[in-house]
Design a protein around this motif. Structure first.
Motif, PDB file in Angstrom:
ATOM      1  N   VAL A 119     -52.158  19.475  12.166  1.00  0.00           N
ATOM      2  CA  VAL A 119     -51.246  19.367  13.308  1.00  0.00           C
ATOM      3  C   VAL A 119     -51.059  20.743  13.941  1.00  0.00           C
ATOM      4  N   VAL A 120     -51.072  20.797  15.259  1.00  0.00           N
ATOM      5  CA  VAL A 120     -50.835  22.046  15.976  1.00  0.00           C
ATOM      6  C   VAL A 120     -49.352  22.394  15.867  1.00  0.00           C
ATOM      7  N   LEU A 121     -49.054  23.549  15.300  1.00  0.00           N
ATOM      8  CA  LEU A 121     -47.661  23.967  15.107  1.00  0.00           C
ATOM      9  C   LEU A 121     -47.112  24.689  16.323  1.00  0.00           C
ATOM     10  N   GLN A 122     -47.970  25.487  16.965  1.00  0.00           N
ATOM     11  CA  GLN A 122     -47.506  26.303  18.079  1.00  0.00           C
ATOM     12  C   GLN A 122     -48.672  26.582  19.021  1.00  0.00           C
ATOM     13  N   VAL A 123     -48.417  26.547  20.301  1.00  0.00           N
ATOM     14  CA  VAL A 123     -49.410  26.907  21.308  1.00  0.00           C
ATOM     15  C   VAL A 123     -48.846  28.066  22.117  1.00  0.00           C
ATOM     16  N   GLN A 124     -49.600  29.154  22.209  1.00  0.00           N
ATOM     17  CA  GLN A 124     -49.126  30.329  22.932  1.00  0.00           C
ATOM     18  C   GLN A 124     -48.970  30.005  24.420  1.00  0.00           C
ATOM     19  N   GLU A 125     -47.815  30.342  24.948  1.00  0.00           N
ATOM     20  CA  GLU A 125     -47.507  30.028  26.347  1.00  0.00           C
ATOM     21  C   GLU A 125     -48.494  30.696  27.302  1.00  0.00           C
ATOM     22  N   GLN A 131     -53.383  26.033  28.823  1.00  0.00           N
ATOM     23  CA  GLN A 131     -53.844  25.623  30.149  1.00  0.00           C
ATOM     24  C   GLN A 131     -54.846  24.474  30.066  1.00  0.00           C
ATOM     25  N   ALA A 132     -55.587  24.398  28.924  1.00  0.00           N
ATOM     26  CA  ALA A 132     -56.556  23.314  28.740  1.00  0.00           C
ATOM     27  C   ALA A 132     -55.872  22.005  28.370  1.00  0.00           C
ATOM     28  N   GLY A 133     -54.577  22.082  28.011  1.00  0.00           N
ATOM     29  CA  GLY A 133     -53.829  20.857  27.725  1.00  0.00           C
ATOM     30  C   GLY A 133     -53.350  20.693  26.307  1.00  0.00           C
ATOM     31  N   THR A 172     -61.414  18.592  19.602  1.00  0.00           N
ATOM     32  CA  THR A 172     -60.954  17.233  19.869  1.00  0.00           C
ATOM     33  C   THR A 172     -59.619  17.041  19.148  1.00  0.00           C
ATOM     34  N   TYR A 173     -58.671  16.399  19.813  1.00  0.00           N
ATOM     35  CA  TYR A 173     -57.370  16.170  19.176  1.00  0.00           C
ATOM     36  C   TYR A 173     -56.833  14.794  19.559  1.00  0.00           C
ATOM     37  N   GLU A 174     -55.901  14.309  18.727  1.00  0.00           N
ATOM     38  CA  GLU A 174     -55.244  13.030  18.991  1.00  0.00           C
ATOM     39  C   GLU A 174     -53.791  13.262  19.388  1.00  0.00           C
ATOM     40  N   ARG A 175     -53.339  12.457  20.348  1.00  0.00           N
ATOM     41  CA  ARG A 175     -51.937  12.509  20.760  1.00  0.00           C
ATOM     42  C   ARG A 175     -51.496  11.090  21.110  1.00  0.00           C
ATOM     43  N   GLU A 181     -60.611  15.626  24.469  1.00  0.00           N
ATOM     44  CA  GLU A 181     -61.537  16.727  24.217  1.00  0.00           C
ATOM     45  C   GLU A 181     -61.273  17.824  25.236  1.00  0.00           C
ATOM     46  N   ILE A 182     -61.205  19.067  24.751  1.00  0.00           N
ATOM     47  CA  ILE A 182     -60.998  20.204  25.657  1.00  0.00           C
ATOM     48  C   ILE A 182     -61.950  21.340  25.290  1.00  0.00           C
TER      49      ILE A 182
END
Length: 427
Positions: A119-125, A131-133, A172-175, A181-182
């Motif tokens: 799981v993605v814990l943090q995405v840098q602003e 920006q890719a989503g 690739t990620y699930e939401r 895919e990015i």
């Protein structure tokens, strides 16, 4: 205490491997001369059912000595008297039992502490990843074409494969049940480095990076860095604090270092070093598993360690890893011992979980290594047996024996080199 635990784990993994050979030999009517725990002179021994069961002086590993295993003997009860598929099952049973043992331990670990979803814990602003989503809470399932089951898969990929400046990262990620895919090009984190690596917790130089300025400065592994631009350091902490407050730039610095009681000085111009920053962090904390998920993620844990071993071998073959990166029994026992010591402060549960985790790694590793098609290993023996099954007749026994003997000698030589490296690392 730590060495006793390490030796027990190491011995249990090898003994279970030999137990696989033993049980399948008995199943196929092959006589087992001796089944032993340890090596060297016998301490305790008893004979039952035609098999001698022994405990030997040195408690490292074990053995299963079968009748006629290394000869052309075809008498009833000998290894060669069994059918070719029976012999294949006997030889394959050792590595298979290692995978079974790894699974048993992995299931215990998952039942006790859970698994680590990617799981993605943090995405840098404002990072390219954002920006890719990519968002916090997304579940990564693939990274650079590398299947991701656990958070540590992402970090394993970065350990095994270098992501260079300017490379495109694909994932690739699930939401909420949907898959996305990015692709994006990470931003670079720019630093200036001399190319010196220190021994853990000290200012003693352990290695110099190829192509970096320190390589031509006169500094050698074993030297101790003492100052930069007149600021003296008494500890690695003081050095780290200085670098944080005075980041190296692309301008000369005066470095002093000691060797054999004498102090030397060198002027080094740090070199730019770019590190792509992914822009996100991935979970490595455990989440509880229940029901069949315990077995599922136990299997995934074993898969992780098998794949780690296979990918490491690939890096060894391609030259990214070298013999210096290998560890033998001495190194393994030392690592297990260190892991035990480091775990004690976290409580007995973490001690046991870390010890079981080391056992999973070791058992999966032993299973993979023994399946390699190298003479004298189980994989090498299986190659000859598969050829026999295809040809409907055995390969010349004497020729096969000579090939296995040559392979054994080479493996012993490699073992001596690796053991020497392990001992020198410890010293």
């Amino acid at each position: 205490m730590k060495f006793i635990i390490a030796i027990l784990i190491f011995s249990a993994v090898i003994l279970f491997h030999e137990l696989g050979h033993f049980l399948l030999a008995k199943k196929n009517g092959v006589g087992v001369i001796e089944f032993s725990l340890g090596m060297g002179p016998r301490l305790i021994s008893t004979v039952r059912g035609g098999t001698r069961y022994s405990v030997k002086l040195f408690p490292l590993g074990g053995s299963c000595m079968m009748q006629g295993e290394d000869s052309s003997d075809n008498e009833e009860g000998s290894f060669n008297s069994a059918s070719v598929w029976g012999r294949i099952s006997i030889i394959a049973a050792g590595p298979v039992f290692n995978f079974i043992l790894a699974l048993i331990f992995a299931v215990i670990i998952v039942a006790a502490v859970g698994y680590e979803p990617a799981v993605v814990l943090q995405v840098q602003e404002d990072s390219p990843a954002a920006q890719a989503g990519l968002q916090e809470g997304d579940l990564i399932t693939n990274f650079q074409g590398y299947s991701v089951d656990l958070g540590k898969d992402v970090y394993l990929y970065q350990t095994l494969y270098t992501i260079n400046s300017g490379d495109t990262v694909s994932l690739t990620y699930e939401r909420e049940g949907e898959e996305y895919e990015i692709s994006y090009v990470p931003e670079d984190y720019v630093r200036y480095l001399m190319g010196v690596t220190f021994e853990s917790g000290s200012l003693e130089v352990s290695s110099l990076s190829e192509g970096m300025p320190a390589m031509d400065s006169g500094i050698q592994p074993g030297d101790t860095l003492t100052s930069i631009n007149g600021t003296y350091f008494e500890s690695i902490e003081a050095y780290s604090e200085y670098i944080q407050e005075n980041p190296l730039q692309e301008k000369p610095v005066t470095v002093t270092y000691s060797r054999d009681g004498l102090e030397y000085e060198s002027v080094i111009t740090p070199k730019e070093y770019r590190v792509p920053m992914l822009g996100f962090s991935c979970n490595t904390a455990c989440v509880k598993a229940r029901g069949f998920d315990i077995i599922k993620y136990g299997l995934i844990e074993v898969k992780y360690f098998i794949r780690t071993t296979v990918q490491s071998l690939k890096q060894l073959i391609t030259g990214r890893f070298g013999i210096k990166d290998l560890s033998g029994p001495v190194g393994v026992v030392d690592v297990i011992g260190d892991t035990y010591e480091q775990s004690k402060s976290q409580g007995m549960l973490m001690v046991w979980m870390n010890m079981l985790n080391m056992a999973v790694l070791l058992s999966a590793n032993l299973g993979v290594m023994n399946l390699l098609p190298i003479p004298a290993l189980d994989g090498g023996r299986l190659v000859f047996l598969v050829i026999e099954a295809i040809r409907k007749k055995p390969v010349n026994r004497e020729a096969e024996g000579m090939i296995h003997f040559a392979g054994l000698m080479l493996l012993m030589l490699l073992m001596v080199v690796v053991m020497y490296q392990d001992i020198m690392k410890i010293l």
